[in-house]
Design a protein around this motif. Structure first.
Motif, PDB file in Angstrom:
ATOM      1  N   MET A 240      26.487  35.020  49.145  1.00  0.00           N
ATOM      2  CA  MET A 240      26.804  35.208  47.746  1.00  0.00           C
ATOM      3  C   MET A 240      26.494  36.637  47.285  1.00  0.00           C
ATOM      4  O   MET A 240      27.257  37.223  46.560  1.00  0.00           O
ATOM      5  CB  MET A 240      26.014  34.180  46.923  1.00  0.00           C
ATOM      6  N   GLY A 241      25.364  37.194  47.744  1.00  0.00           N
ATOM      7  CA  GLY A 241      24.995  38.550  47.362  1.00  0.00           C
ATOM      8  C   GLY A 241      26.002  39.583  47.851  1.00  0.00           C
ATOM      9  O   GLY A 241      26.339  40.515  47.128  1.00  0.00           O
ATOM     10  N   TYR A 242      26.490  39.405  49.066  1.00  0.00           N
ATOM     11  CA  TYR A 242      27.482  40.321  49.616  1.00  0.00           C
ATOM     12  C   TYR A 242      28.762  40.259  48.787  1.00  0.00           C
ATOM     13  O   TYR A 242      29.365  41.282  48.470  1.00  0.00           O
ATOM     14  CB  TYR A 242      27.772  39.977  51.079  1.00  0.00           C
ATOM     15  N   PHE A 243      29.179  39.056  48.421  1.00  0.00           N
ATOM     16  CA  PHE A 243      30.393  38.874  47.619  1.00  0.00           C
ATOM     17  C   PHE A 243      30.259  39.582  46.275  1.00  0.00           C
ATOM     18  O   PHE A 243      31.168  40.303  45.860  1.00  0.00           O
ATOM     19  CB  PHE A 243      30.678  37.381  47.406  1.00  0.00           C
ATOM     20  N   LEU A 244      29.127  39.383  45.611  1.00  0.00           N
ATOM     21  CA  LEU A 244      28.927  40.041  44.317  1.00  0.00           C
ATOM     22  C   LEU A 244      28.934  41.550  44.454  1.00  0.00           C
ATOM     23  O   LEU A 244      29.524  42.252  43.638  1.00  0.00           O
ATOM     24  CB  LEU A 244      27.607  39.574  43.690  1.00  0.00           C
ATOM     25  N   ARG A 245      28.266  42.044  45.485  1.00  0.00           N
ATOM     26  CA  ARG A 245      28.205  43.493  45.682  1.00  0.00           C
ATOM     27  C   ARG A 245      29.594  44.052  45.965  1.00  0.00           C
ATOM     28  O   ARG A 245      29.990  45.058  45.405  1.00  0.00           O
ATOM     29  CB  ARG A 245      27.233  43.832  46.807  1.00  0.00           C
ATOM     30  N   LYS A 246      30.350  43.390  46.822  1.00  0.00           N
ATOM     31  CA  LYS A 246      31.668  43.896  47.223  1.00  0.00           C
ATOM     32  C   LYS A 246      32.697  43.748  46.117  1.00  0.00           C
ATOM     33  O   LYS A 246      33.503  44.634  45.896  1.00  0.00           O
ATOM     34  CB  LYS A 246      32.131  43.182  48.485  1.00  0.00           C
ATOM     35  N   ARG A 247      32.703  42.625  45.417  1.00  0.00           N
ATOM     36  CA  ARG A 247      33.768  42.325  44.459  1.00  0.00           C
ATOM     37  C   ARG A 247      33.441  42.685  43.018  1.00  0.00           C
ATOM     38  O   ARG A 247      34.341  42.785  42.200  1.00  0.00           O
ATOM     39  CB  ARG A 247      34.122  40.840  44.533  1.00  0.00           C
ATOM     40  N   VAL A 248      32.154  42.869  42.708  1.00  0.00           N
ATOM     41  CA  VAL A 248      31.783  43.131  41.321  1.00  0.00           C
ATOM     42  C   VAL A 248      30.978  44.423  41.188  1.00  0.00           C
ATOM     43  O   VAL A 248      31.404  45.353  40.501  1.00  0.00           O
ATOM     44  CB  VAL A 248      30.990  41.942  40.723  1.00  0.00           C
ATOM     45  N   THR A 249      29.841  44.485  41.822  1.00  0.00           N
ATOM     46  CA  THR A 249      28.932  45.610  41.611  1.00  0.00           C
ATOM     47  C   THR A 249      29.529  46.928  42.070  1.00  0.00           C
ATOM     48  O   THR A 249      29.476  47.922  41.333  1.00  0.00           O
ATOM     49  CB  THR A 249      27.596  45.354  42.339  1.00  0.00           C
ATOM     50  N   SER A 250      30.113  46.967  43.251  1.00  0.00           N
ATOM     51  CA  SER A 250      30.671  48.223  43.766  1.00  0.00           C
ATOM     52  C   SER A 250      31.807  48.756  42.892  1.00  0.00           C
ATOM     53  O   SER A 250      31.775  49.929  42.490  1.00  0.00           O
ATOM     54  CB  SER A 250      31.134  48.036  45.213  1.00  0.00           C
ATOM     55  N   PRO A 251      32.819  47.943  42.535  1.00  0.00           N
ATOM     56  CA  PRO A 251      33.873  48.465  41.652  1.00  0.00           C
ATOM     57  C   PRO A 251      33.341  48.873  40.276  1.00  0.00           C
ATOM     58  O   PRO A 251      33.770  49.878  39.718  1.00  0.00           O
ATOM     59  CB  PRO A 251      34.857  47.303  41.522  1.00  0.00           C
TER      60      PRO A 251
END
Length: 82
Positions: A1-12
């Motif tokens: 879940m953390g990877y998904f948030l980082r890749k799809r939300v936090t990074s952009p």
């Protein structure tokens, strides 16, 4: 879940925040990231439109300034000969 948030939300979101900060500081040469067709992509597209609109406005202002400078030279020339 953390990877998904980082890749799809936090990074952009970080990329867009950096772009917005650069625009706020007057950096019109920065590259706005292309982020896809979601809300982040839409926001990135709007930032790009704002960036190019500012460039166009500055170009128009520079043309106006040049025209005014030429008119001032012309008027000064008219008074020199009088």
């Amino acid at each position: 879940m953390g990877y998904f948030l980082r890749k799809r939300v936090t990074s952009p979101l970080r990329q867009l925040a950096a772009s917005a900060a650069g625009l706020a500081e007057g950096d019109l040469d920065l590259d706005i990231p292309r982020l896809g067709d979601d809300e982040f992509g839409s926001f990135a597209n709007q930032l790009e439109r704002m960036r190019t609109a500012h460039i166009d406005s500055i170009h128009g202002l520079n043309q106006s300034i040049y025209g005014l400078e030429e008119r001032v030279k012309e008027v000064k020339g008219m008074y020199k000969g009088a």
